[in-house]
Design a protein around this motif. Structure first.
Motif, PDB file in Angstrom:
ATOM      1  N   ILE A 281      -7.261  -3.711   4.155  1.00 46.66           N
ATOM      2  CA  ILE A 281      -6.832  -2.182   4.136  1.00 46.66           C
ATOM      3  C   ILE A 281      -7.618  -1.255   5.013  1.00 46.66           C
ATOM      4  N   CYS A 282      -7.034  -0.070   5.027  1.00 49.01           N
ATOM      5  CA  CYS A 282      -7.796   0.827   5.904  1.00 49.01           C
ATOM      6  C   CYS A 282      -8.289   1.736   4.754  1.00 49.01           C
TER       7      CYS A 282
ATOM      8  N   VAL B 154      -7.845   4.903   4.294  1.00 47.96           N
ATOM      9  CA  VAL B 154      -6.865   5.908   3.748  1.00 47.96           C
ATOM     10  C   VAL B 154      -6.238   5.206   2.518  1.00 47.96           C
ATOM     11  N   GLY B 155      -6.053   3.836   2.699  1.00 45.53           N
ATOM     12  CA  GLY B 155      -5.170   3.074   1.783  1.00 45.53           C
ATOM     13  C   GLY B 155      -6.334   2.819   0.643  1.00 45.53           C
TER      14      GLY B 155
ATOM     15  N   ILE C  82      -1.584  -6.330   1.291  1.00 40.67           N
ATOM     16  CA  ILE C  82      -3.081  -5.976   0.624  1.00 40.67           C
ATOM     17  C   ILE C  82      -3.666  -7.064  -0.424  1.00 40.67           C
TER      18      ILE C  82
ATOM     19  N   ALA D 249       3.243   3.349   7.119  1.00 39.35           N
ATOM     20  CA  ALA D 249       3.281   1.965   7.603  1.00 39.35           C
ATOM     21  C   ALA D 249       3.582   0.995   6.479  1.00 39.35           C
ATOM     22  N   VAL D 250       3.439   1.412   4.999  1.00 39.12           N
ATOM     23  CA  VAL D 250       3.803   0.704   3.883  1.00 39.12           C
ATOM     24  C   VAL D 250       3.271  -0.824   4.016  1.00 39.12           C
ATOM     25  N   CYS D 251       1.984  -1.100   4.539  1.00 36.10           N
ATOM     26  CA  CYS D 251       1.345  -2.460   4.609  1.00 36.10           C
ATOM     27  C   CYS D 251       1.596  -3.250   3.497  1.00 36.10           C
TER      28      CYS D 251
ATOM     29  N   MET E 265      -3.071   6.523  11.137  1.00 39.78           N
ATOM     30  CA  MET E 265      -2.415   5.290  10.390  1.00 39.78           C
ATOM     31  C   MET E 265      -2.902   3.779  11.065  1.00 39.78           C
ATOM     32  N   PRO E 266      -4.225   3.781  10.766  1.00 41.04           N
ATOM     33  CA  PRO E 266      -5.005   2.651  11.396  1.00 41.04           C
ATOM     34  C   PRO E 266      -4.318   1.325  11.639  1.00 41.04           C
ATOM     35  N   ARG E 267      -3.537   1.033  10.705  1.00 43.56           N
ATOM     36  CA  ARG E 267      -3.297  -0.575  10.671  1.00 43.56           C
ATOM     37  C   ARG E 267      -1.865  -0.943  11.405  1.00 43.56           C
TER      38      ARG E 267
ATOM     39  N   CYS F 219       1.022  -1.409   0.156  1.00 44.66           N
ATOM     40  CA  CYS F 219      -0.057  -0.102   0.041  1.00 44.66           C
ATOM     41  C   CYS F 219       0.940   1.204  -0.033  1.00 44.66           C
TER      42      CYS F 219
ATOM     43  N   ALA G  26       0.261   4.328   0.709  1.00 47.38           N
ATOM     44  CA  ALA G  26      -0.585   5.629   1.227  1.00 47.38           C
ATOM     45  C   ALA G  26      -0.139   6.237   2.440  1.00 47.38           C
ATOM     46  N   CYS G  27       0.679   5.522   3.283  1.00 45.74           N
ATOM     47  CA  CYS G  27       1.036   6.074   4.411  1.00 45.74           C
ATOM     48  C   CYS G  27       2.492   5.140   4.927  1.00 45.74           C
TER      49      CYS G  27
HETATM   50  S1  SF4 Z   1      -2.190   1.696   7.415  1.00 45.86           S
HETATM   51 FE1  SF4 Z   1      -3.561   2.064   5.947  1.00 45.86          FE
HETATM   52  S2  SF4 Z   1      -2.825   3.738   4.551  1.00 45.86           S
HETATM   53 FE2  SF4 Z   1      -1.172   2.926   5.802  1.00 45.86          FE
HETATM   54  S3  SF4 Z   1      -0.148   1.503   4.497  1.00 45.86           S
HETATM   55 FE3  SF4 Z   1      -1.461   0.431   5.919  1.00 45.86          FE
HETATM   56  S4  SF4 Z   1      -3.212  -0.053   4.628  1.00 45.86           S
HETATM   57 FE4  SF4 Z   1      -2.062   1.773   3.679  1.00 45.86          FE
END
Ligand code: SF4
Length: 433
Positions: A32-33, A35-36, A18, A13-15, A155-157, A8, A10-11
């Motif tokens: 995914i949250c 934001v992502g 996904i 945390a670079v999850c 940064m929910p995750r 991801c 988007a932020c």
């Molecule tokens: S916390 Fe959300 S926005 Fe941030 S990298 Fe993970 S999935 Fe993406």
């Protein structure tokens, strides 16, 4: 097309877990949250820039790729002191070319760090760094302190993958094996979900950390600290007791720490507190970096030139002086005469007087969808979406590098990636100087 383990972008945390379903131009992301999810939707966004645009008598008009590159190169070459603002929504490979262009032009090159967690980078330069990866926090951490940040919304995750909820090797019961402290002047969803909310007065972080250090040294802070910070000394003692008696603690700092009065001195003092806590237990400090690859720019710039952000190449060699060669200061002092914004919405992040100055000077923008910066731009180059349409490298918030692969090819015939775009532009610039 059904894909797993997608990154991801988007932020910070670079999850990397996904799941993506991509069929007939419709994209569905799982694991995914919100934001992502919004970021993944850009791929099929009907408003996405599909061709280059140049402003002509106040209106943006479609032009050929070559024409747009030519105009962008003209603006940069004819500027006396251009600024390249390297956003965090693109790869380290793009950052590297951007820095090389900046060096060649004698420009200033800066990044989102300057507006977000730059003071923490500066504090770290003063005091050193005791840090851990997010994986270590997941497996060992039994106390986490969120200082000046609200990850449940920003940064929910981070909380579900590393900080609070996951079951780790030595934290088998997940949340039940962890204690959460939040230090924040505001009541937030994170503070409400915490075991202890230290609700300090705004701009009193430095005084609170000083009082904690005094207590750690076995002394009692002056009673006036209660009025200054708004935190009773018994609450400080309780917080310190929790920090000294955990097995593995970590402070996750946000812009609340780096933006309050004290700035980089807050970060420096927090790091000194962490160093001293290591006389009692294991303790670390990390930064919750909400922009995707903002850590990547710091890594690349430090590796190439020795400084993490705000690099001035005007004299032919890199100089670093935050407060002088950083974006807001340069715009406020009207010290730059052209700006190239790469993969971020700069206008949305700077104070009103800086935004007003941006509207007066030539601006080139490399971006995916319309935003305030594109409205003020004279040239718009369509951006390729990293981690979806091209490969490259991001640095996660804990400075771990993550390589990503695309799951679709670039939407454009004229460029394979943002790195490729900057290489083509660099070639044009070299032809003119
Ligand atoms: S916390 Fe959300 S926005 Fe941030 S990298 Fe993970 S999935 Fe993406």
């Amino acid at each position: 097309m059904s894909l797993k383990n997608i990154i991801c972008p988007a932020c910070g945390a670079v999850c990397d877990d996904i799941q993506v379903e991509f069929r007939a131009g419709i994209i569905e992301a799982k694991n995914i949250c919100k934001v992502g999810n919004a970021r993944f939707k850009i791929l099929a966004n009907p408003h996405r820039f599909r061709q280059p645009l140049i402003k002509d008598r106040g209106k943006l008009k479609p032009v050929s790729w070559d024409e747009a590159l030519e105009k962008a190169a003209d603006i940069l070459v004819s500027a006396k002191r251009p600024l390249l603002f390297m956003g965090s929504d693109t790869s380290c490979e793009t950052h590297k070319i951007g820095l090389k262009i900046g060096e060649y032009l004698g420009a200033v090159v800066d990044s989102n760090t300057t507006i977000g967690n730059g003071p923490i980078a500066m504090g770290t330069q003063e005091s050193g760094k005791v840090c851990a990866t997010e994986g270590q926090k997941k497996n060992r951490g039994d106390l986490i302190v969120y200082w000046g940040t609200n990850p449940l919304e920003s940064m929910p995750r981070q909380m579900s993958r590393y900080g609070v909820f996951p079951r780790g090797y030595w934290t088998r019961r997940g949340l039940f094996d962890r204690t959460v402290i939040t230090v924040d002047p505001r009541k937030t969803p994170t503070s409400e979900a915490s075991d202890l909310h230290v609700q300090l007065n705004p701009n009193s972080d430095y005084e609170l950390i000083s009082a904690l250090l005094t207590l750690l040294h076995g002394k009692t802070p002056h009673p006036s600290v209660e009025d200054i910070t708004g935190v009773p000394i018994p609450v400080m003692e309780q917080m310190l007791h929790m920090m000294k008696n955990c097995n593995f603690g970590s402070i996750s700092a946000g812009v609340g720490l780096s933006s309050s009065i004290g700035k980089h001195r807050n970060a420096e003092l927090a790091m000194n507190l962490v160093k001293e806590l290591n006389n009692y237990t294991r303790f670390t400090l990390g930064v919750l970096r909400s922009h995707c690859n903002v850590a990547g720019f710091n890594q690349i710039a430090s590796y190439m030139y020795g400084y993490p952000f705000g690099l001035d190449f005007m004299r032919g060699y890199p100089r670093y002086n935050p407060g002088e060669f950083t974006t807001v200061d340069l715009l406020r002092e009207k010290d730059v005469d052209a700006v190239f914004v790469i993969c971020t919405d700069l206008l949305n992040q700077v104070p009103a007087d800086c935004a007003a100055y941006l509207a007066e000077i030539p601006v080139i923008c490399l971006d995916t969808v319309p935003c305030p910066t594109t409205v003020a731009s004279d040239v718009i180059l369509p951006a390729v979406i990293d981690a979806m349409e091209c490969d490259g490298t991001f640095y996660r918030l804990d400075d771990v590098s993550i390589h990503f692969e695309p799951f679709v090819s670039s939407s454009f015939e004229f460029t394979k990636s943002n790195e490729d775009t900057l290489k083509q532009l660099f070639k044009k610039i070299k032809e003119k100087i």
